[in-house]
Design a protein around this motif. Structure first.
Motif, PDB file in Angstrom:
ATOM      1  N   VAL A   1       0.693  -1.212  -0.050  1.00  0.00           N
ATOM      2  CA  VAL A   1      -0.101   0.006   0.211  1.00  0.00           C
ATOM      3  C   VAL A   1       0.792   1.276  -0.060  1.00  0.00           C
ATOM      4  O   VAL A   1       0.607   2.151  -0.738  1.00  0.00           O
ATOM      5  N   TRP A   2       1.820   1.283   0.804  1.00  0.00           N
ATOM      6  CA  TRP A   2       2.838   2.587   1.034  1.00  0.00           C
ATOM      7  C   TRP A   2       3.646   2.545  -0.223  1.00  0.00           C
ATOM      8  O   TRP A   2       3.892   3.878  -0.887  1.00  0.00           O
ATOM      9  N   LEU A   3       3.897   1.442  -1.030  1.00  0.00           N
ATOM     10  CA  LEU A   3       4.637   1.388  -2.137  1.00  0.00           C
ATOM     11  C   LEU A   3       3.782   2.109  -3.130  1.00  0.00           C
ATOM     12  O   LEU A   3       4.185   3.000  -4.226  1.00  0.00           O
ATOM     13  N   ALA A   4       2.515   1.798  -3.318  1.00  0.00           N
ATOM     14  CA  ALA A   4       1.623   2.374  -4.111  1.00  0.00           C
ATOM     15  C   ALA A   4       1.393   3.720  -4.120  1.00  0.00           C
ATOM     16  O   ALA A   4       1.083   4.631  -5.098  1.00  0.00           O
ATOM     17  N   VAL A   5       1.209   4.204  -2.800  1.00  0.00           N
ATOM     18  CA  VAL A   5       1.263   5.791  -2.556  1.00  0.00           C
ATOM     19  C   VAL A   5       2.504   6.292  -2.918  1.00  0.00           C
ATOM     20  O   VAL A   5       2.337   7.468  -3.935  1.00  0.00           O
ATOM     21  N   GLY A   6       3.710   5.844  -2.817  1.00  0.00           N
ATOM     22  CA  GLY A   6       4.865   6.489  -3.553  1.00  0.00           C
ATOM     23  C   GLY A   6       5.007   6.514  -5.112  1.00  0.00           C
ATOM     24  O   GLY A   6       5.090   7.396  -5.560  1.00  0.00           O
ATOM     25  N   ALA A   7       4.389   5.279  -5.728  1.00  0.00           N
ATOM     26  CA  ALA A   7       4.400   5.194  -7.212  1.00  0.00           C
ATOM     27  C   ALA A   7       3.386   6.239  -7.649  1.00  0.00           C
ATOM     28  O   ALA A   7       3.810   6.979  -8.685  1.00  0.00           O
ATOM     29  N   VAL A   8       2.004   6.349  -6.925  1.00  0.00           N
ATOM     30  CA  VAL A   8       1.201   7.411  -7.773  1.00  0.00           C
ATOM     31  C   VAL A   8       1.630   8.865  -7.396  1.00  0.00           C
ATOM     32  O   VAL A   8       1.462   9.727  -8.245  1.00  0.00           O
ATOM     33  N   SER A   9       2.605   9.022  -6.233  1.00  0.00           N
ATOM     34  CA  SER A   9       3.104  10.437  -6.079  1.00  0.00           C
ATOM     35  C   SER A   9       4.108  10.838  -6.824  1.00  0.00           C
ATOM     36  O   SER A   9       4.740  11.935  -6.656  1.00  0.00           O
ATOM     37  N   LEU A  10       4.907   9.915  -7.440  1.00  0.00           N
ATOM     38  CA  LEU A  10       6.074  10.260  -8.388  1.00  0.00           C
ATOM     39  C   LEU A  10       5.594  11.044  -9.449  1.00  0.00           C
ATOM     40  O   LEU A  10       6.844  11.873 -10.038  1.00  0.00           O
ATOM     41  N   GLY A  11       4.617  11.237 -10.205  1.00  0.00           N
ATOM     42  CA  GLY A  11       4.145  12.254 -10.970  1.00  0.00           C
ATOM     43  C   GLY A  11       3.652  11.264 -12.347  1.00  0.00           C
ATOM     44  O   GLY A  11       4.009   9.993 -12.447  1.00  0.00           O
ATOM     45  N   GLY A  12       3.217  11.867 -13.367  1.00  0.00           N
ATOM     46  CA  GLY A  12       2.984  11.555 -14.559  1.00  0.00           C
ATOM     47  C   GLY A  12       1.532  10.996 -14.707  1.00  0.00           C
ATOM     48  O   GLY A  12       1.076  10.725 -15.790  1.00  0.00           O
ATOM     49  N   VAL A  13       0.704  11.052 -13.563  1.00  0.00           N
ATOM     50  CA  VAL A  13      -0.673  10.805 -13.531  1.00  0.00           C
ATOM     51  C   VAL A  13      -1.531  12.193 -13.665  1.00  0.00           C
ATOM     52  O   VAL A  13      -0.943  12.966 -13.024  1.00  0.00           O
ATOM     53  N   PRO A  14      -2.713  11.940 -14.348  1.00  0.00           N
ATOM     54  CA  PRO A  14      -3.457  13.333 -13.999  1.00  0.00           C
ATOM     55  C   PRO A  14      -3.799  13.648 -12.856  1.00  0.00           C
ATOM     56  O   PRO A  14      -3.933  12.851 -11.797  1.00  0.00           O
ATOM     57  N   ARG A  15      -3.786  14.868 -12.438  1.00  0.00           N
ATOM     58  CA  ARG A  15      -3.839  15.411 -11.160  1.00  0.00           C
ATOM     59  C   ARG A  15      -4.865  15.386 -10.202  1.00  0.00           C
ATOM     60  O   ARG A  15      -4.824  14.665  -9.245  1.00  0.00           O
ATOM     61  N   VAL A  16      -6.113  15.313 -10.738  1.00  0.00           N
ATOM     62  CA  VAL A  16      -7.365  14.923 -10.203  1.00  0.00           C
ATOM     63  C   VAL A  16      -7.490  13.328  -9.766  1.00  0.00           C
ATOM     64  O   VAL A  16      -7.638  13.076  -8.484  1.00  0.00           O
ATOM     65  N   PRO A  17      -7.130  12.491 -10.783  1.00  0.00           N
ATOM     66  CA  PRO A  17      -7.222  11.046 -10.420  1.00  0.00           C
ATOM     67  C   PRO A  17      -6.119  10.680  -9.321  1.00  0.00           C
ATOM     68  O   PRO A  17      -6.385   9.655  -8.500  1.00  0.00           O
ATOM     69  N   ALA A  18      -4.883  11.180  -9.675  1.00  0.00           N
ATOM     70  CA  ALA A  18      -3.808  11.011  -8.712  1.00  0.00           C
ATOM     71  C   ALA A  18      -4.341  11.416  -7.397  1.00  0.00           C
ATOM     72  O   ALA A  18      -4.155  10.498  -6.236  1.00  0.00           O
ATOM     73  N   ALA A  19      -4.988  12.430  -7.126  1.00  0.00           N
ATOM     74  CA  ALA A  19      -5.308  12.956  -5.590  1.00  0.00           C
ATOM     75  C   ALA A  19      -6.275  11.870  -4.934  1.00  0.00           C
ATOM     76  O   ALA A  19      -6.383  11.517  -3.919  1.00  0.00           O
ATOM     77  N   ALA A  20      -7.303  11.164  -5.994  1.00  0.00           N
ATOM     78  CA  ALA A  20      -8.053  10.530  -5.594  1.00  0.00           C
ATOM     79  C   ALA A  20      -7.702   9.312  -5.226  1.00  0.00           C
ATOM     80  O   ALA A  20      -7.983   8.541  -4.286  1.00  0.00           O
ATOM     81  N   PHE A  21      -6.889   8.875  -5.893  1.00  0.00           N
ATOM     82  CA  PHE A  21      -5.880   7.328  -5.579  1.00  0.00           C
ATOM     83  C   PHE A  21      -5.121   7.426  -4.461  1.00  0.00           C
ATOM     84  O   PHE A  21      -5.043   6.629  -3.747  1.00  0.00           O
ATOM     85  N   ARG A  22      -4.528   8.905  -4.170  1.00  0.00           N
ATOM     86  CA  ARG A  22      -3.811   8.732  -2.805  1.00  0.00           C
ATOM     87  C   ARG A  22      -4.642   8.590  -1.753  1.00  0.00           C
ATOM     88  O   ARG A  22      -4.482   8.113  -0.820  1.00  0.00           O
ATOM     89  N   GLY A  23      -5.656   9.587  -1.685  1.00  0.00           N
ATOM     90  CA  GLY A  23      -6.763   9.614  -0.742  1.00  0.00           C
ATOM     91  C   GLY A  23      -7.195   8.062  -0.567  1.00  0.00           C
ATOM     92  O   GLY A  23      -7.416   7.782   0.811  1.00  0.00           O
ATOM     93  N   ALA A  24      -7.542   7.442  -1.460  1.00  0.00           N
ATOM     94  CA  ALA A  24      -8.075   5.872  -1.321  1.00  0.00           C
ATOM     95  C   ALA A  24      -7.015   5.044  -0.669  1.00  0.00           C
ATOM     96  O   ALA A  24      -7.217   4.168   0.130  1.00  0.00           O
ATOM     97  N   LEU A  25      -5.760   5.263  -1.066  1.00  0.00           N
ATOM     98  CA  LEU A  25      -4.701   4.281  -0.704  1.00  0.00           C
ATOM     99  C   LEU A  25      -4.429   4.866   0.699  1.00  0.00           C
ATOM    100  O   LEU A  25      -4.039   4.011   1.614  1.00  0.00           O
ATOM    101  N   GLY A  26      -4.670   6.085   1.181  1.00  0.00           N
ATOM    102  CA  GLY A  26      -4.461   6.487   2.631  1.00  0.00           C
ATOM    103  C   GLY A  26      -5.650   5.578   3.277  1.00  0.00           C
ATOM    104  O   GLY A  26      -5.172   5.411   4.509  1.00  0.00           O
ATOM    105  N   THR A  27      -6.626   5.884   3.033  1.00  0.00           N
ATOM    106  CA  THR A  27      -7.819   5.318   3.561  1.00  0.00           C
ATOM    107  C   THR A  27      -7.684   3.781   3.856  1.00  0.00           C
ATOM    108  O   THR A  27      -7.735   3.005   4.845  1.00  0.00           O
TER     109      THR A  27
END
Length: 227
Positions: free
Chosen positions: A58-84
């Motif tokens: 889960v934490w590695l996925a958070v890091g992967a989504v946060s590296l960049g290259g993903v559209p901003r809004v979906p990235a924010a939603a993914f990070r929030g979901a992974l944090g939950t």
């Protein structure tokens, strides 16, 4: 065209802190009875290889989504979901650690959350809060991020998943006294608020009607506010 993000500092920081909490800090504390000194256990010792791997993933996925290259809004939603997921997963795996470390022959054994688990929960919740504040995130997504973790924990409490954690056992033993103390604290708080309202309103009216007294009134109010 969706705006793609650069590296997300908060997400990367959360990923690093989450990984450090899981790998470097005690995840749980085991006591053979409620009065004995606890033994700190790592996430591997408390959860086994699969439980540890799940949290790391889960934490590695958070890091992967946060590296960049993903559209901003979906990235924010993914990070929030992974944090939950990290938050609820940590709580649920803590309950799993109880079943893994204890058995019916040791009814007085206690397993409590270690500093690593608490750190994971804190970092995960901070990540959820940061994600729901991202610009452009739909209201429905914000509401879902706000409610998912509290609802998930409420469901675990209601279904008894967390009943064997040390903090819940102690609550079960002291529940009557606990609610009596809560009621007493609410009474004290209510009395204090009532007194503050009466004094504050009176001083406010006095300062409004007598401009010469505004200075001393505000000075006294500042002293009490500081205290």
């Amino acid at each position: 065209m969706p705006e793609r993000t650069r590296a997300h500092t908060i997400g990367l920081t959360a990923a690093v802190l989450g990984l450090a909490a899981v790998t470097l800090l005690p995840f749980a504390t085991f006591r053979s009875s409620r009065i004995q000194t606890g033994e700190a256990l790592s996430a591997f010792e408390a959860l086994g290889p699969w439980g540890l791997a799940a949290l790391l993933a889960v934490w590695l996925a958070v890091g992967a989504v946060s590296l960049g290259g993903v559209p901003r809004v979906p990235a924010a939603a993914f990070r929030g979901a992974l944090g939950t997921l990290a938050l609820l997963g940590t709580v649920a795996l803590s309950a799993f650690a109880v079943s893994r470390l204890t058995d019916p022959s040791t009814p007085y054994a206690r397993v409590s959350l270690g500093i690593g688990a608490w750190a994971c929960i804190g970092v995960a919740y901070s990540l959820v809060l940061a994600s729901r504040r991202e610009d452009g995130l739909p209201r429905l997504a914000r509401a879902a991020l706000s409610l998912a973790a509290p609802l998930g924990i409420a469901v675990m409490l209601a279904t008894g998943v967390l009943n064997d954690l040390a903090i819940m056992r102690e609550y079960a033993n002291q529940s009557d006294r606990f609610w009596a103390e809560v009621a007493a604290q609410l009474r004290f708080a209510g009395i204090a608020v009532a007194i503050a309202l009466v004094l504050g309103t009176s001083l406010g009216l006095l300062a409004f009607r007598r401009p010469r007294l505004r200075g001393p009134v505000f000075a006294v109010a500042n002293v009490f506010q500081t205290i």
